[in-house]
Design an enzyme around this catalytic site. Structure first.
Site, PDB file in Angstrom:
ATOM      1  N   MET A  15       0.840  -1.210   0.000  1.00 23.01           N
ATOM      2  CA  MET A  15       0.000   0.000   0.000  1.00 23.01           C
ATOM      3  C   MET A  15       0.872   1.256   0.000  1.00 23.01           C
ATOM      4  O   MET A  15       0.614   2.208  -0.731  1.00 23.01           O
ATOM      5  CB  MET A  15      -0.910   0.034   1.234  1.00 23.01           C
ATOM      6  CG  MET A  15      -2.080  -0.909   1.205  1.00 23.01           C
ATOM      7  SD  MET A  15      -3.328  -0.433   0.008  1.00 23.01           S
ATOM      8  CE  MET A  15      -4.133   0.952   0.818  1.00 23.01           C
ATOM      9  N   ARG A  35      11.736   0.581   7.741  1.00 27.37           N
ATOM     10  CA  ARG A  35      12.613   0.053   8.794  1.00 27.37           C
ATOM     11  C   ARG A  35      13.676  -0.885   8.215  1.00 27.37           C
ATOM     12  O   ARG A  35      14.839  -0.817   8.575  1.00 27.37           O
ATOM     13  CB  ARG A  35      11.757  -0.673   9.830  1.00 27.37           C
ATOM     14  CG  ARG A  35      12.471  -1.004  11.107  1.00 27.37           C
ATOM     15  CD  ARG A  35      11.482  -1.508  12.143  1.00 27.37           C
ATOM     16  NE  ARG A  35      10.587  -0.445  12.605  1.00 27.37           N
ATOM     17  CZ  ARG A  35      10.899   0.423  13.566  1.00 27.37           C
ATOM     18  NH1 ARG A  35      12.055   0.358  14.180  1.00 27.37           N
ATOM     19  NH2 ARG A  35      10.041   1.361  13.925  1.00 27.37           N
ATOM     20  N   ALA A  77      -1.644  -0.894  11.695  1.00 25.58           N
ATOM     21  CA  ALA A  77      -2.409  -0.195  12.735  1.00 25.58           C
ATOM     22  C   ALA A  77      -2.102  -0.791  14.114  1.00 25.58           C
ATOM     23  O   ALA A  77      -1.736  -1.953  14.232  1.00 25.58           O
ATOM     24  CB  ALA A  77      -3.900  -0.316  12.434  1.00 25.58           C
ATOM     25  N   ASN A 103      -5.512   1.588   8.852  1.00 23.99           N
ATOM     26  CA  ASN A 103      -6.880   1.348   9.334  1.00 23.99           C
ATOM     27  C   ASN A 103      -6.890   1.423  10.858  1.00 23.99           C
ATOM     28  O   ASN A 103      -7.163   0.446  11.550  1.00 23.99           O
ATOM     29  CB  ASN A 103      -7.348  -0.046   8.906  1.00 23.99           C
ATOM     30  CG  ASN A 103      -8.239   0.008   7.681  1.00 23.99           C
ATOM     31  OD1 ASN A 103      -8.891   1.016   7.411  1.00 23.99           O
ATOM     32  ND2 ASN A 103      -8.258  -1.084   6.956  1.00 23.99           N
ATOM     33  N   SER A 129      -9.183   3.971   1.426  1.00 25.74           N
ATOM     34  CA  SER A 129      -9.832   2.762   0.928  1.00 25.74           C
ATOM     35  C   SER A 129      -9.534   2.551  -0.541  1.00 25.74           C
ATOM     36  O   SER A 129      -9.325   3.502  -1.286  1.00 25.74           O
ATOM     37  CB  SER A 129     -11.341   2.859   1.124  1.00 25.74           C
ATOM     38  OG  SER A 129     -11.961   1.719   0.554  1.00 25.74           O
ATOM     39  N   GLY A 131      -7.794  -0.618  -1.529  1.00 22.64           N
ATOM     40  CA  GLY A 131      -6.803  -1.684  -1.699  1.00 22.64           C
ATOM     41  C   GLY A 131      -5.592  -1.202  -2.480  1.00 22.64           C
ATOM     42  O   GLY A 131      -5.344   0.005  -2.607  1.00 22.64           O
ATOM     43  N   LYS A 184     -13.999   5.968   8.028  1.00 27.45           N
ATOM     44  CA  LYS A 184     -13.445   4.792   7.342  1.00 27.45           C
ATOM     45  C   LYS A 184     -13.937   3.496   7.992  1.00 27.45           C
ATOM     46  O   LYS A 184     -14.225   2.510   7.309  1.00 27.45           O
ATOM     47  CB  LYS A 184     -11.903   4.837   7.361  1.00 27.45           C
ATOM     48  CG  LYS A 184     -11.223   3.578   6.795  1.00 27.45           C
ATOM     49  CD  LYS A 184     -11.624   3.318   5.358  1.00 27.45           C
ATOM     50  CE  LYS A 184     -10.926   2.215   4.606  1.00 27.45           C
ATOM     51  NZ  LYS A 184     -10.622   0.961   5.164  1.00 27.45           N
ATOM     52  N   HIS A 187     -17.318   2.900   6.738  1.00 26.71           N
ATOM     53  CA  HIS A 187     -17.167   2.383   5.359  1.00 26.71           C
ATOM     54  C   HIS A 187     -16.951   0.870   5.414  1.00 26.71           C
ATOM     55  O   HIS A 187     -17.585   0.104   4.696  1.00 26.71           O
ATOM     56  CB  HIS A 187     -15.976   3.081   4.672  1.00 26.71           C
ATOM     57  CG  HIS A 187     -15.498   2.377   3.435  1.00 26.71           C
ATOM     58  ND1 HIS A 187     -14.731   1.235   3.468  1.00 26.71           N
ATOM     59  CD2 HIS A 187     -15.703   2.637   2.110  1.00 26.71           C
ATOM     60  CE1 HIS A 187     -14.480   0.822   2.239  1.00 26.71           C
ATOM     61  NE2 HIS A 187     -15.061   1.668   1.396  1.00 26.71           N
ATOM     62  N   ASN A 188     -16.046   0.438   6.265  1.00 30.64           N
ATOM     63  CA  ASN A 188     -15.755  -0.990   6.342  1.00 30.64           C
ATOM     64  C   ASN A 188     -16.940  -1.784   6.890  1.00 30.64           C
ATOM     65  O   ASN A 188     -17.182  -2.908   6.469  1.00 30.64           O
ATOM     66  CB  ASN A 188     -14.516  -1.240   7.198  1.00 30.64           C
ATOM     67  CG  ASN A 188     -13.240  -0.972   6.434  1.00 30.64           C
ATOM     68  OD1 ASN A 188     -13.222  -0.114   5.553  1.00 30.64           O
ATOM     69  ND2 ASN A 188     -12.178  -1.676   6.751  1.00 30.64           N
ATOM     70  N   GLU A 191     -19.092  -2.227   4.100  1.00 31.58           N
ATOM     71  CA  GLU A 191     -18.424  -3.224   3.230  1.00 31.58           C
ATOM     72  C   GLU A 191     -18.726  -4.653   3.724  1.00 31.58           C
ATOM     73  O   GLU A 191     -19.065  -5.534   2.926  1.00 31.58           O
ATOM     74  CB  GLU A 191     -16.918  -2.939   3.266  1.00 31.58           C
ATOM     75  CG  GLU A 191     -16.032  -3.938   2.569  1.00 31.58           C
ATOM     76  CD  GLU A 191     -14.535  -3.617   2.797  1.00 31.58           C
ATOM     77  OE1 GLU A 191     -14.128  -2.472   2.542  1.00 31.58           O
ATOM     78  OE2 GLU A 191     -13.793  -4.513   3.227  1.00 31.58           O
ATOM     79  N   TYR A 192     -18.638  -4.865   5.017  1.00 31.36           N
ATOM     80  CA  TYR A 192     -18.935  -6.193   5.572  1.00 31.36           C
ATOM     81  C   TYR A 192     -20.370  -6.610   5.227  1.00 31.36           C
ATOM     82  O   TYR A 192     -20.621  -7.739   4.824  1.00 31.36           O
ATOM     83  CB  TYR A 192     -18.783  -6.188   7.102  1.00 31.36           C
ATOM     84  CG  TYR A 192     -17.410  -6.551   7.634  1.00 31.36           C
ATOM     85  CD1 TYR A 192     -16.286  -5.814   7.287  1.00 31.36           C
ATOM     86  CD2 TYR A 192     -17.252  -7.621   8.512  1.00 31.36           C
ATOM     87  CE1 TYR A 192     -15.042  -6.133   7.805  1.00 31.36           C
ATOM     88  CE2 TYR A 192     -16.008  -7.955   9.032  1.00 31.36           C
ATOM     89  CZ  TYR A 192     -14.900  -7.206   8.678  1.00 31.36           C
ATOM     90  OH  TYR A 192     -13.675  -7.526   9.188  1.00 31.36           O
ATOM     91  N   LYS A 260     -10.194  -8.614   9.933  1.00 30.38           N
ATOM     92  CA  LYS A 260      -9.133  -7.898  10.656  1.00 30.38           C
ATOM     93  C   LYS A 260      -9.690  -7.063  11.798  1.00 30.38           C
ATOM     94  O   LYS A 260      -8.942  -6.552  12.616  1.00 30.38           O
ATOM     95  CB  LYS A 260      -8.355  -7.002   9.702  1.00 30.38           C
ATOM     96  CG  LYS A 260      -7.577  -7.786   8.662  1.00 30.38           C
ATOM     97  CD  LYS A 260      -6.361  -7.005   8.183  1.00 30.38           C
ATOM     98  CE  LYS A 260      -5.765  -7.626   6.933  1.00 30.38           C
ATOM     99  NZ  LYS A 260      -6.434  -7.124   5.721  1.00 30.38           N
ATOM    100  N   ARG A 443     -40.599  -5.467  32.638  1.00 25.36           N
ATOM    101  CA  ARG A 443     -39.506  -4.901  33.450  1.00 25.36           C
ATOM    102  C   ARG A 443     -40.061  -4.299  34.727  1.00 25.36           C
ATOM    103  O   ARG A 443     -39.515  -4.446  35.824  1.00 25.36           O
ATOM    104  CB  ARG A 443     -38.740  -3.829  32.657  1.00 25.36           C
ATOM    105  CG  ARG A 443     -37.925  -4.380  31.515  1.00 25.36           C
ATOM    106  CD  ARG A 443     -37.254  -3.265  30.711  1.00 25.36           C
ATOM    107  NE  ARG A 443     -36.146  -2.658  31.428  1.00 25.36           N
ATOM    108  CZ  ARG A 443     -36.046  -1.370  31.722  1.00 25.36           C
ATOM    109  NH1 ARG A 443     -37.007  -0.531  31.354  1.00 25.36           N
ATOM    110  NH2 ARG A 443     -35.007  -0.905  32.380  1.00 25.36           N
TER     111      ARG A 443
HETATM  112  C1  6PG Z   1     -10.569  -0.876   1.969  1.00 25.92           C
HETATM  113  C2  6PG Z   1     -10.791  -2.159   2.693  1.00 25.92           C
HETATM  114  C3  6PG Z   1      -9.578  -2.550   3.421  1.00 25.92           C
HETATM  115  C4  6PG Z   1      -9.612  -4.002   3.866  1.00 25.92           C
HETATM  116  C5  6PG Z   1      -9.861  -4.133   5.332  1.00 25.92           C
HETATM  117  C6  6PG Z   1     -10.937  -5.048   5.755  1.00 25.92           C
HETATM  118  O1  6PG Z   1     -11.359   0.004   2.232  1.00 25.92           O
HETATM  119  O2  6PG Z   1      -9.659  -0.802   1.148  1.00 25.92           O
HETATM  120  O3  6PG Z   1     -11.837  -2.051   3.616  1.00 25.92           O
HETATM  121  O4  6PG Z   1      -9.395  -1.633   4.439  1.00 25.92           O
HETATM  122  O5  6PG Z   1     -10.393  -4.785   3.090  1.00 25.92           O
HETATM  123  O6  6PG Z   1      -8.617  -4.493   5.791  1.00 25.92           O
HETATM  124  O7  6PG Z   1     -10.453  -6.309   5.827  1.00 25.92           O
HETATM  125  P1  6PG Z   1     -11.074  -7.512   6.630  1.00 25.92           P
HETATM  126  O8  6PG Z   1     -12.151  -8.070   5.753  1.00 25.92           O
HETATM  127  O9  6PG Z   1      -9.915  -8.439   6.753  1.00 25.92           O
HETATM  128  O10 6PG Z   1     -11.554  -7.062   7.955  1.00 25.92           O
END
Ligand code: 6PG
Length: 456
Positions: A15, A35, A77, A103, A129, A131, A184, A187-188, A191-192, A260, A443
Site C-alpha cells: 500500500m 525500517r 495499525a 486502518n 480505501s 486496496g 473509514k 465504510h468498512n 463493506e462487511y 481484521k 420490566r
Molecule cells: C478498503 C478495505 C480494506 C480491507 C480491510 C478489511 O477500504 O480498502 O476495507 O481496508 O479490506 O482491511 O479487511 P477484513 O475483511 O480483513 O476485515
C-alpha cells in the site's frame, strides 16, 4: 536541515509503495523510509525516478523534507503506529504534519491527536480505501484531525485521490479528532454488510441449481443497472476464476471468512451509541460462524436434512431487487451511525461529502451513492436516509421482492442473516407501534423499573 521533498512516507509495504508511485505520478517529490533498509533501496532502484529520495535513517528522512514537513505513515495499525510516532516526534518541528493512513481505531487517532497537538505537531488520521489498486491509481481518502493541516494537505491528497464521474475528488475533510478513521470504520462496516448480502444472494442462487458461470452472468447484468458497484462487479469476476485443473476457484476456497476487526469495531460502536447496526453486526457474526467449521460439520450431521429450496418464476429478478433494497437499507444504517456519532462526539460531519468520497476509489463505491449524495445536499441534517423520497420510492418498489425471496430462503434453510436483518430493520423502523410496551411492562413487573405512559 530541510530538503526539497514536499511529502514523505514511512512504511513501504504494498500500500505504501503504491501510494508513493501515485504521489510521483502527480508531480510530488517524495522522501521514503522503511525500517528494513533493503526494501527502500530496492524500491528506489526499481522506481528510477529522480523525484524519489530514499532515506536510510529517520533523521535523513526528516532532513529530506521541506518545512512544514508532511509525513504519511503507512505502517500496521495499533502499536507500530505509536512506535513510529515516538521515534519521529523528537526529530520534528512545530507546524509539521503527521498523517496516519492505516486502518487505525478512531479512538487511537483521537488519543494521538490529543498528545501531539500540545507539541505543535498537527496530526491527521486519514482513512484510505481501495486496496492496492486504489492506492496506486486513486484511493478514496477520509482525512480528519487537526484542521489547520488541511490547506497544506488538500492539493496533495485531492491530487492523488480517485475522482467521481463528475470530476469531484474522493477526498474531503471529515472533521476533528478521530472522525476520519471513524468514517473509514463505518465504510468498512458497510463493506462487511454488502459482502455478506452478496454472498447470501449467491448462496440462494446456487441453491436453485444455477452454476457459477450463470450466477456470474446475473451479477454482470446487475452491474449494468441500479446495483452497479465495485463489489458486484468483482463478484462476477471471482466466480469465473479457474484453478489449474480447470475447476472453479471459488468452489475450492474453504468457506471460513477472516476478519481484521474493522467490522467488529463498527458493530461495537453501533451498540455503544444505541444505533441499529444490525446488518454489519450480522455480517461479523456470519464470518465468525463460518469459521466454526468443525462445529458446523458436526451439526450438519446431527440434525435432519434441510428441505431443498423451491424455485419460482421470477426468483432471479427478485434476487436483484432484494439485494438492491437491502443494500440501500445497509447504507441507511451506516449513515445513521455517522449522524449519531457526529452528535455524540461533536463532529461536523458533512454527509453529502462522505457520499461523494465513497463514490469512487473505495471498496463500497456504488451507483446508489450518487442519489444518496443528492439527498444529503438537499437535506444536510437528515437523520435517516429512509425518510427521503428517493428511499421511499425505491423501497416501496423492492420490498415485496425481498419478502418473497426471504420466505423461500427460510423455508429452504438457506441462512440469510444480513438480508433478513435488513428487512427486520425496515419493518421495525417504520413501525408506529412496537411491542416494547410489553417489555416495559415486564420490566416494571419484576423489577419496578420505571416506564412512561403513552402520550395522549
Ligand atoms: C478498503 C478495505 C480494506 C480491507 C480491510 C478489511 O477500504 O480498502 O476495507 O481496508 O479490506 O482491511 O479487511 P477484513 O475483511 O480483513 O476485515
Amino acid at each position: 536541515m530541510s530538503g526539497d521533498c514536499n511529502i514523505g512516507l514511512i512504511g513501504l509495504a504494498v500500500m505504501g509503495q503504491n501510494l508513493v508511485l501515485n504521489l510521483l505520478d502527480n508531480g510530488n517529490t517524495v522522501a521514503v523510509y522503511n525500517r528494513t533498509h533493503s526494501v527502500t533501496d530496492d524500491f528506489v532502484k526499481q522506481s528510477a525516478n529522480d523525484r524519489l529520495v530514499g532515506a536510510d535513517s529517520l533523521q535523513a528522512f526528516v532532513d529530506a523534507l521541506a518545512k512544514p514537513r508532511k509525513i504519511i505513515l503507512m505502517v500496521k495499525a495499533g502499536s507500530p503506529v505509536d512506535a513510529v510516532i515516538d521515534e519521529l516526534q523528537p526529530l520534528l518541528d512545530k507546524g509539521d504534519i503527521v498523517i496516519d493512513g492505516g486502518n487505525s481505531l478512531f479512538t487511537d487517532s483521537q488519543r494521538r491527536s490529543d498528545a501531539l497537538t500540545p507539541q505543535g505537531i498537527h496530526f491527521v488520521g486519514c482513512g484510505i480505501s481501495g486496496g492496492q489498486d486504489g492506492a496506486r491509481f486513486g484511493p478514496s481518502m477520509m482525512p480528519g484531525g487537526d484542521e489547520s493541516a488541511w490547506p497544506a494537505l488538500k492539493p496533495i491528497l485531492q491530487g492523488i485521490s480517485a475522482k467521481t464521474d463528475a470530476g469531484e475528488p474522493c477526498c474531503e475533510w471529515m472533521g476533528d479528532g478521530g472522525s476520519g478513521h471513524f468514517v473509514k470504520m463505518v465504510h468498512n462496516g458497510i463493506e462487511y454488510g454488502d459482502m455478506q448480502m452478496i454472498a447470501e444472494i449467491y448462496d440462494l442462487l446456487r441453491a436453485t441449481g444455477l452454476n457459477n458461470e450463470t450466477i456470474a452472468q446475473r451479477f454482470d447484468s446487475w452491474n449494468q443497472g441500479r446495483l452497479s458497484s465495485y463489489l458486484v462487479e468483482i463478484t462476477a469476476q471471482v466466480l469465473r476464476i479457474k484453478d489449474d485443473d480447470g475447476s472453479d476457484w471459488v468452489d475450492n476456497i474453504w468457506d471460513k471468512a477472516g476478519q481484521k476487526g474493522t467490522g467488529k469495531w463498527t458493530a461495537i460502536q453501533a451498540l455503544e451509541l444505541g444505533v441499529p447496526g444490525s446488518i454489519t453486526t450480522e455480517a461479523v457474526y456470519a464470518r465468525a460462524l463460518s469459521s466454526r467449521w468443525e462445529e458446523r460439520q458436526k451439526l450438519n450431521a446431527f440434525y435432519q436434512p434441510k428441505q431443498s429450496l423451491t424455485n419460482y418464476d421470477g426468483l432471479v429478478d427478485d434476487a436483484e431487487a432484494a439485494l438492491y433494497a437491502a443494500k440501500l437499507i445497509a447504507y441507511a444504517q451506516g449513515f445513521s451511525l455517522l449522524s449519531e456519532a457526529a452528535r455524540e462526539y461533536q463532529w461536523k460531519l458533512n454527509m453529502a461529502n462522505i457520499a461523494q468520497v465513497w463514490k469512487a476509489g473505495c471498496i463500497i463505491r456504488a451507483r446508489a451513492l450518487d442519489p444518496i449524495q443528492k439527498v444529503f445536499e438537499q437535506s444536510p441534517t437528515l437523520d435517516n436516509l429512509m425518510l427521503s423520497d428517493f428511499y421511499r420510492t425505491e423501497l416501496n418498489g423492492c420490498e415485496s421482492a425481498l419478502r418473497r425471496l426471504l420466505a423461500r430462503a427460510i423455508e429452504g434453510g438457506v441462512p440469510t442473516p444480513a438480508l433478513s436483518n435488513a428487512l427486520a430493520y425496515f419493518d421495525g423502523v417504520r413501525s408506529a407501534r412496537l411491542p416494547a410496551n410489553l417489555i416495559q411492562g415486564q420490566r416494571n413487573f419484576f423489577g419496578a423499573h420505571e416506564y412512561e405512559r403513552l402520550p395522549n
